[in-house]
Design an enzyme around this catalytic site. Structure first.
Site, mmCIF file in Angstrom:
data_model
loop_
_atom_site.group_PDB
_atom_site.id
_atom_site.type_symbol
_atom_site.label_atom_id
_atom_site.label_comp_id
_atom_site.label_asym_id
_atom_site.label_seq_id
_atom_site.Cartn_x
_atom_site.Cartn_y
_atom_site.Cartn_z
ATOM 1 N N ASP A 1 37.002 25.456 35.890
ATOM 2 C CA ASP A 1 36.407 26.606 36.578
ATOM 3 C C ASP A 1 36.485 27.836 35.688
ATOM 4 O O ASP A 1 37.574 28.228 35.275
ATOM 5 C CB ASP A 1 37.194 26.825 37.888
ATOM 6 C CG ASP A 1 36.673 27.966 38.741
ATOM 7 O OD1 ASP A 1 35.639 28.564 38.382
ATOM 8 O OD2 ASP A 1 37.295 28.251 39.775
ATOM 9 N N MET B 1 41.857 26.322 34.896
ATOM 10 C CA MET B 1 41.049 27.538 34.793
ATOM 11 C C MET B 1 40.678 27.779 33.324
ATOM 12 O O MET B 1 41.538 27.759 32.444
ATOM 13 C CB MET B 1 41.842 28.755 35.311
ATOM 14 C CG MET B 1 42.122 28.750 36.799
ATOM 15 S SD MET B 1 40.633 28.737 37.827
ATOM 16 C CE MET B 1 39.850 30.301 37.384
ATOM 17 N N MET C 1 40.098 35.637 47.166
ATOM 18 C CA MET C 1 40.978 36.511 46.351
ATOM 19 C C MET C 1 41.514 37.636 47.222
ATOM 20 O O MET C 1 40.798 38.165 48.073
ATOM 21 C CB MET C 1 40.178 37.113 45.196
ATOM 22 C CG MET C 1 39.452 36.084 44.353
ATOM 23 S SD MET C 1 38.742 36.845 42.894
ATOM 24 C CE MET C 1 37.653 35.520 42.324
HETATM 25 C C1 DX5 Z 1 37.162 32.937 38.874
HETATM 26 C C2 DX5 Z 1 36.604 31.986 39.907
HETATM 27 C C3 DX5 Z 1 35.418 31.191 39.464
HETATM 28 C C4 DX5 Z 1 34.286 31.993 38.910
HETATM 29 C C5 DX5 Z 1 33.162 31.151 38.392
HETATM 30 O O1 DX5 Z 1 38.369 33.449 39.321
HETATM 31 O O2 DX5 Z 1 37.588 31.073 40.316
HETATM 32 O O3 DX5 Z 1 35.040 30.244 40.447
HETATM 33 O O4 DX5 Z 1 33.835 32.933 39.803
HETATM 34 O O5 DX5 Z 1 32.170 32.000 37.908
HETATM 35 P P1 DX5 Z 1 31.575 31.917 36.422
HETATM 36 O O6 DX5 Z 1 30.919 30.578 36.319
HETATM 37 O O7 DX5 Z 1 30.629 33.051 36.371
HETATM 38 O O8 DX5 Z 1 32.750 32.065 35.481
HETATM 39 ZN ZN ZN Z 2 37.139 29.243 41.597
#
Ligand code: DX5
Ligand code: ZN
Length: 227
Positions: A183, A148, A48
């Site tokens: 995810d 997502m 990120m």
């Molecule tokens: C969010 C990420 C995910 C996330 C998953 O932007 O892409 O990979 O960290 O974590 P949990 O399972 O805690 O939602």
């Molecule tokens: Zn992710």
């Protein structure tokens, strides 16, 4: 691992990919060993940039460090603006699969083609607010579609059930060309609905790293998913 080999290696059966966002970065190697011992076969890395999403995490050095301590496939999820600027850098760092967000790309078809030409498998991700229509042109050239189930940016958010319908619709159109990955917010409460919606790979952060024993958490999650 070249191109689609990573897809063949992990397969289409239900697979848990731990998101290393919440792991102990001071002990990365032992975290990876614990996950491997718990039966994990691939790792999900959340990159990120503080621009595309408000959160800022890590980049190539962590991918490179992980590449040195494991042969497991590295599934790199880029949550960065104009990801096309960094494709070769992530290939050189050792990524096996690179997923870019449709909302962050100017030309998704050429970006996916370039990822493949660099020897990686290519994924396209869509946030909960983004319609399937936006990724239409990407579908014939993607190795993976990432739905997502939380807005990209942070671990530990609540699962958005609308993502299940999106996954179901994509699963009904899957002709075996791409993997469907979900995810965000996947836990003991939500994993079986993700599985029945047709997701192949499930990315999980807090439901593993928030637990005392990763092995127990993973076993319970898999058991629940397959029920
Ligand atoms: C969010 C990420 C995910 C996330 C998953 O932007 O892409 O990979 O960290 O974590 P949990 O399972 O805690 O939602
Ligand atoms: Zn992710």
């Amino acid at each position: 691992m070249a191109g689609r080999d990573v897809i063949e290696k992990l397969g289409r059966e239900v697979t848990i990919l731990p998101s290393l966002l919440l792991c102990d970065f001071a002990n990365l190697q032992s975290e990876v060993e614990q996950l491997e011992q718990a039966g994990i076969r691939g790792l999900h890395l959340d990159v990120m940039d503080g621009q595309f999403v408000p959160n800022l995490t890590y980049g190539m050095p962590i991918v490179d460090a992980l590449r040195k301590v494991t042969e497991m496939p590295l599934d790199v999820h880029l949550m960065i603006k104009q990801p096309e600027r960094y494709l070769s850098a992530f290939a050189n760092a050792g990524a096996d699969l690179l997923t870019v967000h449709i909302e962050a790309c100017e030309d998704i078809v050429s970006t996916l083609a370039e990822i493949r030409s660099l020897g990686m498998a290519a994924g396209v991700a869509l946030d909960p607010a983004t319609e399937i229509a936006r990724i239409e042109s990407a579908l014939p050239v993607a190795d993976l579609v990432l739905v997502m189930s939380v807005p990209a940016g942070f671990g530990g958010q609540s699962f958005e059930p609308d993502a299940l319908e999106k996954t179901r619709q994509l699963a009904s159109r899957d002709d075996g060309n791409w993997i469907l990955e979900m995810d965000g917010g996947i836990s003991m409460d939500t994993i079986s609905s993700c599985r029945s919606a047709g997701a192949n790979w499930l990315v999980i952060g807090s439901a593993i790293f928030g637990q005392q024993s990763y092995a127990d958490a993973i076993e319970q999650l898999l058991h629940t998913a397959n029920r």
